[in-house]
Structure formats: C-alpha cells, structure tokens
Design a protein around this motif. Structure first.
Motif, PDB file in Angstrom:
ATOM      1  N   GLN A 281      18.513   6.126  -6.851  1.00 15.66           N
ATOM      2  CA  GLN A 281      17.580   5.044  -6.596  1.00 15.66           C
ATOM      3  C   GLN A 281      18.213   4.111  -5.568  1.00 15.66           C
ATOM      4  OE1 GLN A 281      15.324   3.075  -9.789  1.00 15.66           O
ATOM      5  NE2 GLN A 281      16.014   1.106  -8.987  1.00 15.66           N
ATOM      6  N   VAL A 282      17.475   3.794  -4.518  1.00 19.45           N
ATOM      7  CA  VAL A 282      18.016   2.975  -3.435  1.00 19.45           C
ATOM      8  C   VAL A 282      16.995   1.925  -3.008  1.00 19.45           C
ATOM      9  CG1 VAL A 282      19.611   4.679  -2.483  1.00 19.45           C
ATOM     10  CG2 VAL A 282      17.219   4.701  -1.776  1.00 19.45           C
ATOM     11  N   GLU A 283      17.509   0.898  -2.347  1.00 18.22           N
ATOM     12  CA  GLU A 283      16.670  -0.139  -1.761  1.00 18.22           C
ATOM     13  C   GLU A 283      16.894  -0.095  -0.252  1.00 18.22           C
ATOM     14  OE1 GLU A 283      17.179  -4.800  -1.693  1.00 18.22           O
ATOM     15  OE2 GLU A 283      16.479  -4.145  -3.683  1.00 18.22           O
ATOM     16  N   VAL A 284      15.834   0.165   0.498  1.00 19.22           N
ATOM     17  CA  VAL A 284      15.978   0.371   1.940  1.00 19.22           C
ATOM     18  C   VAL A 284      14.958  -0.458   2.709  1.00 19.22           C
ATOM     19  CG1 VAL A 284      16.982   2.678   1.794  1.00 19.22           C
ATOM     20  CG2 VAL A 284      14.514   2.412   1.749  1.00 19.22           C
ATOM     21  N   ASN A 285      15.280  -0.699   3.989  1.00 22.76           N
ATOM     22  CA  ASN A 285      14.403  -1.465   4.861  1.00 22.76           C
ATOM     23  C   ASN A 285      13.062  -0.752   5.009  1.00 22.76           C
ATOM     24  OD1 ASN A 285      13.238  -2.033   7.687  1.00 22.76           O
ATOM     25  ND2 ASN A 285      14.737  -3.674   7.431  1.00 22.76           N
TER      26      ASN A 285
ATOM     27  N   ASP B 265       0.812  -1.213   0.000  1.00 16.96           N
ATOM     28  CA  ASP B 265       0.000   0.000   0.000  1.00 16.96           C
ATOM     29  C   ASP B 265       0.847   1.265   0.000  1.00 16.96           C
ATOM     30  OD1 ASP B 265      -2.228  -1.594   0.094  1.00 16.96           O
ATOM     31  OD2 ASP B 265      -2.483  -1.456   2.259  1.00 16.96           O
ATOM     32  N   PHE B 266       2.139   1.135   0.322  1.00 16.01           N
ATOM     33  CA  PHE B 266       3.006   2.301   0.383  1.00 16.01           C
ATOM     34  C   PHE B 266       3.570   2.693  -0.983  1.00 16.01           C
ATOM     35  CE2 PHE B 266       2.803   1.242   4.799  1.00 16.01           C
ATOM     36  CZ  PHE B 266       3.043   2.436   5.469  1.00 16.01           C
ATOM     37  N   ILE B 267       3.410   1.832  -1.981  1.00 16.11           N
ATOM     38  CA  ILE B 267       3.927   2.133  -3.314  1.00 16.11           C
ATOM     39  C   ILE B 267       3.262   3.402  -3.853  1.00 16.11           C
ATOM     40  CG2 ILE B 267       4.068   1.322  -5.707  1.00 16.11           C
ATOM     41  CD1 ILE B 267       4.270  -1.512  -4.641  1.00 16.11           C
TER      42      ILE B 267
ATOM     43  N   CYS C 109       7.971  -2.646  -3.816  1.00 13.10           N
ATOM     44  CA  CYS C 109       8.175  -3.335  -2.542  1.00 13.10           C
ATOM     45  C   CYS C 109       8.516  -4.793  -2.825  1.00 13.10           C
ATOM     46  CB  CYS C 109       6.918  -3.233  -1.683  1.00 13.10           C
ATOM     47  SG  CYS C 109       7.017  -4.158  -0.125  1.00 13.10           S
ATOM     48  N   LEU C 110       9.528  -5.313  -2.153  1.00  8.26           N
ATOM     49  CA  LEU C 110       9.896  -6.708  -2.302  1.00  8.26           C
ATOM     50  C   LEU C 110      10.235  -7.277  -0.935  1.00  8.26           C
ATOM     51  CD1 LEU C 110      13.594  -6.974  -3.350  1.00  8.26           C
ATOM     52  CD2 LEU C 110      12.451  -4.759  -3.416  1.00  8.26           C
ATOM     53  N   TYR C 111      10.273  -8.581  -0.859  1.00  9.44           N
ATOM     54  CA  TYR C 111      10.556  -9.253   0.415  1.00  9.44           C
ATOM     55  C   TYR C 111      11.815 -10.091   0.284  1.00  9.44           C
ATOM     56  CZ  TYR C 111       5.880  -7.855   1.844  1.00  9.44           C
ATOM     57  OH  TYR C 111       4.766  -7.126   2.169  1.00  9.44           O
ATOM     58  N   LYS C 112      12.631 -10.041   1.354  1.00  4.65           N
ATOM     59  CA  LYS C 112      13.859 -10.825   1.398  1.00  4.65           C
ATOM     60  C   LYS C 112      13.903 -11.593   2.708  1.00  4.65           C
ATOM     61  CE  LYS C 112      16.708  -7.723  -1.426  1.00  4.65           C
ATOM     62  NZ  LYS C 112      17.986  -6.951  -1.470  1.00  4.65           N
ATOM     63  N   ASN C 113      14.403 -12.803   2.641  1.00  2.22           N
ATOM     64  CA  ASN C 113      14.519 -13.622   3.846  1.00  2.22           C
ATOM     65  C   ASN C 113      15.906 -13.447   4.439  1.00  2.22           C
ATOM     66  OD1 ASN C 113      14.993 -16.058   5.566  1.00  2.22           O
ATOM     67  ND2 ASN C 113      12.905 -16.520   4.902  1.00  2.22           N
TER      68      ASN C 113
ATOM     69  N   LYS D 234      15.652 -15.656   9.193  1.00  2.00           N
ATOM     70  CA  LYS D 234      14.680 -15.809  10.268  1.00  2.00           C
ATOM     71  C   LYS D 234      13.255 -15.577   9.772  1.00  2.00           C
ATOM     72  CE  LYS D 234      17.877 -14.419  13.944  1.00  2.00           C
ATOM     73  NZ  LYS D 234      18.130 -13.454  15.052  1.00  2.00           N
ATOM     74  N   ARG D 235      13.111 -14.551   8.956  1.00  2.00           N
ATOM     75  CA  ARG D 235      11.772 -14.238   8.419  1.00  2.00           C
ATOM     76  C   ARG D 235      11.927 -13.350   7.189  1.00  2.00           C
ATOM     77  NH1 ARG D 235       9.639  -9.164   9.776  1.00  2.00           N
ATOM     78  NH2 ARG D 235      10.862  -7.950  11.280  1.00  2.00           N
ATOM     79  N   ASN D 236      10.831 -13.220   6.459  1.00  2.00           N
ATOM     80  CA  ASN D 236      10.821 -12.333   5.307  1.00  2.00           C
ATOM     81  C   ASN D 236      10.699 -10.886   5.774  1.00  2.00           C
ATOM     82  OD1 ASN D 236      11.025 -14.327   3.362  1.00  2.00           O
ATOM     83  ND2 ASN D 236       8.806 -14.633   3.263  1.00  2.00           N
ATOM     84  N   ARG D 237      11.551 -10.042   5.247  1.00  2.00           N
ATOM     85  CA  ARG D 237      11.510  -8.629   5.583  1.00  2.00           C
ATOM     86  C   ARG D 237      11.192  -7.819   4.328  1.00  2.00           C
ATOM     87  NH1 ARG D 237      13.511  -7.476  10.620  1.00  2.00           N
ATOM     88  NH2 ARG D 237      14.739  -9.136  11.626  1.00  2.00           N
ATOM     89  N   ALA D 238      10.405  -6.765   4.521  1.00  2.00           N
ATOM     90  CA  ALA D 238      10.015  -5.909   3.398  1.00  2.00           C
ATOM     91  C   ALA D 238      11.092  -4.875   3.121  1.00  2.00           C
ATOM     92  CB  ALA D 238       8.696  -5.223   3.698  1.00  2.00           C
ATOM     93  N   TYR D 239      11.376  -4.662   1.853  1.00  2.42           N
ATOM     94  CA  TYR D 239      12.299  -3.614   1.419  1.00  2.42           C
ATOM     95  C   TYR D 239      11.612  -2.777   0.356  1.00  2.42           C
ATOM     96  CZ  TYR D 239      16.151  -5.792   3.928  1.00  2.42           C
ATOM     97  OH  TYR D 239      16.961  -6.289   4.919  1.00  2.42           O
TER      98      TYR D 239
END
Length: 222
Positions: free
Chosen positions: A40-44, A4-6, A18-22, A25-30
């Motif tokens: 252009q950057v990819e951030v937590n 929803d933040f896109i 928005c993408l998810y990386k493991n 321990k768990r999938n985290r949104a970036y």
C-alpha cells in the motif's frame, strides 16, 4: 475530479482513496493505492494519472533486474529504440515529451519489459535492417494519435517516416494517406509514389481505408 479516480486501476496501482496536501504553494492531490504486489502506497495523483508512476516501486526494481540480465542487447540500436520510446512517453524532461507523453501517448504495459518488446518485434526488426540498414530502421506508429502497441507500430525508413509525418499534418484522420472526402461523405485512401498520387478508393469506415493504405504501402514501399 480526483475523487472520481477512486476504485480505478492505473498500471499496477488500484486507487482506494484520495487526499490533499499543501506543499506551501497549493493543495496537491495524492492517491492511496494498493499495488499488484500487495504494497500500500501514497503517491502523487498527477504522476499516477499521467502514467509516470505505475507501481509502488516494484516495477522499477524489476526493470533494473532485467537490465542486469545478460540478454546481450545493451548498447544496440534495438535496445536504444525501446528506451527512446519509453523516454518520450514518460520523461517530461525529454525534448520530445510534448509530442508524445504530453499528448497522452503511452507504451502498452507488455512493453514495460524489454524481453517482451524483443519477443514481439526483433525478428521483423532484423528483416527491415537487412533490407534498409540499421540506421535507416525506425519505429513508426501507424496512427499517431494512438499508443505504442503491437497493432499500431511498424518499422519504417527515415524517409518514409518523415514523409508520413508531413502527410499526417494535412489529414483529417491522423492516419497517413487517409483523409475525409466531404462531398462524398467517405474516407479516401491514397498513396504517393515518385511524386504521383495513386487513388486507392473511397470507404464508409475509417478502418477499411486505413487497411487499404497499409496494403498499398507493402506493395509500393516494401
């Protein structure tokens, strides 16, 4: 939820994907973001949502450059107040973070710059210091549920700030000296002076009750 933040802009970052990386321990949104500076950057995702990350890193560089300038304020109490305000809101390791940044309290973007903070508040700071002393001059938010902005801060003595904090815990508005009167269905404004409670009136609108309280503070507290 994160999708929803896109398309939204937070700080200097406009979120484009928005993408998810493991992380094991768990999938985290970036978030993939375009910064105001063009990078252009990819951030937590959590860091962007909380306000801990506001740019691609250019803001940090600008802040460091600003700190290197010779404004002559390093080590002063005024500079410490500015730094403490930002630390409480954005450093989750700070002891006061849970009461500020942890509750969503932020500092307005203009005050990312110390020079802007000084431009807006230094004159009133000096006036308060002249009257009450430097160690007895603190930065107080008028509405403790709102951010640090020019229209929501004032200088207050430690005694008044501590007194206001106790009063806020007993209000239904979150504003010192303003509470909801259930039987009248109105906002009541009041102020305590030398253990005497002075009634300031009943108001249909919260803003008018808060304004009456502010006027009374100037009259009774200076």
């Amino acid at each position: 939820m994160y999708k929803d933040f896109i398309g939204r802009k937070l700080g200097r970052l406009k979120i484009t994907d928005c993408l998810y990386k493991n992380d094991g321990k768990r999938n985290r949104a970036y978030f993939t973001c375009i910064c105001d500076c063009g990078n252009q950057v990819e951030v937590n995702g959590d860091a962007v949502r909380s306000g801990a990350t506001k740019s691609c890193g250019c803001l940090c560089l600008e802040t460091r450059k600003e700190r290197a300038t010779k404004h002559g304020m390093h080590g002063t109490r005024f500079y410490h107040i500015w730094g403490g305000m930002k630390t409480r809101c954005y450093n989750n390791k700070d002891t006061g973070y849970s009461l500020y940044g942890g509750r969503g309290i932020k500092v307005c973007e203009r005050w990312d710059s110390f020079d802007h903070f000084k431009e807006d508040l230094f004159d009133s700071y000096k006036e308060h210091v002249e009257m009450f002393g430097e160690e007895n001059t603190t930065l107080d938010r008028i509405n403790p549920n709102c951010d640090y902005t020019l229209d929501n801060v004032r200088w207050a003595t430690r005694g008044i700030q501590n007194h206001n904090k106790r009063q806020r815990e007993n209000t239904t508005s979150g504003i010192t000296g303003v509470t909801r009167h259930k039987s009248r269905n109105k906002w009541r404004a009041y102020i305590q002076v030398d253990k005497k409670v002075i009634h300031l009136g009943y108001f249909d609108e919260l803003e008018k009750a808060a304004e009456a309280r502010k006027i009374a503070e100037i009259k009774y507290y200076g």
